[in-house]
Scaffold this motif. Structure first.
Motif, PDB file in Angstrom:
ATOM      1  N   LEU A  58       0.830  -1.203   0.000  1.00  0.00           N
ATOM      2  CA  LEU A  58       0.000   0.000   0.000  1.00  0.00           C
ATOM      3  C   LEU A  58       0.867   1.256   0.000  1.00  0.00           C
ATOM      4  O   LEU A  58       0.591   2.219  -0.718  1.00  0.00           O
ATOM      5  CB  LEU A  58      -0.928   0.004   1.222  1.00  0.00           C
ATOM      6  N   GLY A  59       1.932   1.231   0.790  1.00  0.00           N
ATOM      7  CA  GLY A  59       2.848   2.370   0.823  1.00  0.00           C
ATOM      8  C   GLY A  59       3.519   2.610  -0.514  1.00  0.00           C
ATOM      9  O   GLY A  59       3.602   3.752  -0.983  1.00  0.00           O
ATOM     10  N   SER A  60       3.970   1.553  -1.164  1.00  0.00           N
ATOM     11  CA  SER A  60       4.613   1.725  -2.471  1.00  0.00           C
ATOM     12  C   SER A  60       3.603   2.154  -3.530  1.00  0.00           C
ATOM     13  O   SER A  60       3.932   2.881  -4.460  1.00  0.00           O
ATOM     14  CB  SER A  60       5.311   0.434  -2.897  1.00  0.00           C
ATOM     15  N   LEU A  61       2.358   1.725  -3.378  1.00  0.00           N
ATOM     16  CA  LEU A  61       1.308   2.111  -4.317  1.00  0.00           C
ATOM     17  C   LEU A  61       0.953   3.595  -4.171  1.00  0.00           C
ATOM     18  O   LEU A  61       0.724   4.289  -5.159  1.00  0.00           O
ATOM     19  CB  LEU A  61       0.064   1.249  -4.080  1.00  0.00           C
ATOM     20  N   LEU A  62       0.937   4.099  -2.952  1.00  0.00           N
ATOM     21  CA  LEU A  62       0.531   5.480  -2.697  1.00  0.00           C
ATOM     22  C   LEU A  62       1.677   6.478  -2.714  1.00  0.00           C
ATOM     23  O   LEU A  62       1.444   7.685  -2.722  1.00  0.00           O
ATOM     24  CB  LEU A  62      -0.187   5.564  -1.351  1.00  0.00           C
ATOM     25  N   LEU A  63       2.910   6.009  -2.706  1.00  0.00           N
ATOM     26  CA  LEU A  63       4.048   6.915  -2.624  1.00  0.00           C
ATOM     27  C   LEU A  63       4.155   7.821  -3.848  1.00  0.00           C
ATOM     28  O   LEU A  63       4.319   9.043  -3.711  1.00  0.00           O
ATOM     29  CB  LEU A  63       5.349   6.122  -2.451  1.00  0.00           C
ATOM     30  N   SER A  64       4.042   7.272  -5.023  1.00  0.00           N
ATOM     31  CA  SER A  64       4.199   8.067  -6.242  1.00  0.00           C
ATOM     32  C   SER A  64       3.131   9.161  -6.363  1.00  0.00           C
ATOM     33  O   SER A  64       3.477  10.331  -6.580  1.00  0.00           O
ATOM     34  CB  SER A  64       4.178   7.148  -7.460  1.00  0.00           C
ATOM     35  N   PRO A  65       1.838   8.850  -6.211  1.00  0.00           N
ATOM     36  CA  PRO A  65       0.846   9.929  -6.283  1.00  0.00           C
ATOM     37  C   PRO A  65       1.016  10.967  -5.179  1.00  0.00           C
ATOM     38  O   PRO A  65       0.777  12.155  -5.397  1.00  0.00           O
ATOM     39  CB  PRO A  65      -0.494   9.209  -6.138  1.00  0.00           C
ATOM     40  N   ALA A  66       1.444  10.525  -4.001  1.00  0.00           N
ATOM     41  CA  ALA A  66       1.642  11.475  -2.901  1.00  0.00           C
ATOM     42  C   ALA A  66       2.767  12.442  -3.233  1.00  0.00           C
ATOM     43  O   ALA A  66       2.654  13.651  -3.000  1.00  0.00           O
ATOM     44  CB  ALA A  66       1.947  10.727  -1.607  1.00  0.00           C
ATOM     45  N   LEU A  67       3.868  11.930  -3.772  1.00  0.00           N
ATOM     46  CA  LEU A  67       4.986  12.804  -4.135  1.00  0.00           C
ATOM     47  C   LEU A  67       4.603  13.754  -5.266  1.00  0.00           C
ATOM     48  O   LEU A  67       4.992  14.925  -5.261  1.00  0.00           O
ATOM     49  CB  LEU A  67       6.205  11.965  -4.533  1.00  0.00           C
ATOM     50  N   ILE A  68       3.834  13.269  -6.224  1.00  0.00           N
ATOM     51  CA  ILE A  68       3.377  14.149  -7.314  1.00  0.00           C
ATOM     52  C   ILE A  68       2.470  15.237  -6.751  1.00  0.00           C
ATOM     53  O   ILE A  68       2.593  16.411  -7.113  1.00  0.00           O
ATOM     54  CB  ILE A  68       2.653  13.319  -8.398  1.00  0.00           C
TER      55      ILE A  68
END
Length: 97
Positions: A58-68
């Motif tokens: 879940l963390g790896s899935l949400l990391l990219s959109p969060a950083l964007i």
């Protein structure tokens, strides 16, 4: 950057959320204690090994959109500061030599 007298909009939102949470705790203390006990019980019952993989995925899935999203917020803040600076520069009276 920002005037120390005027809080940042994010700070205002965070402060408002904290005030609402504090108000809810004062109104419904039994519900809050029950939710805390339920969360503690759930974390105690679930084995840590079974939680590692779902949390990591879940963390790896949400990391990219969060950083964007954070990057877009920062760009928006910089654009607003630049626009505010340009507007304030245009309002200054002309200087006489």
């Amino acid at each position: 950057m920002n005037d120390p007298q005027t809080p940042h909009p994010i700070e205002l939102c965070f402060q408002q959320s904290l005030e609402q949470a504090e108000e809810f705790v004062r109104r419904e203390p039994a519900k809050v204690v029950g939710a805390a006990l339920a969360a503690g019980l759930l974390l105690t019952i679930l084995p840590a090994r079974s939680m590692k993989r779902p949390i990591a995925s879940l963390g790896s899935l949400l990391l990219s959109p969060a950083l964007i999203g954070l990057g877009l917020i920062k760009v928006f803040e910089i654009c607003c500061q630049t626009t505010a600076c340009k507007e304030s520069c245009h309002r200054l009276p002309p200087q006489t030599p």
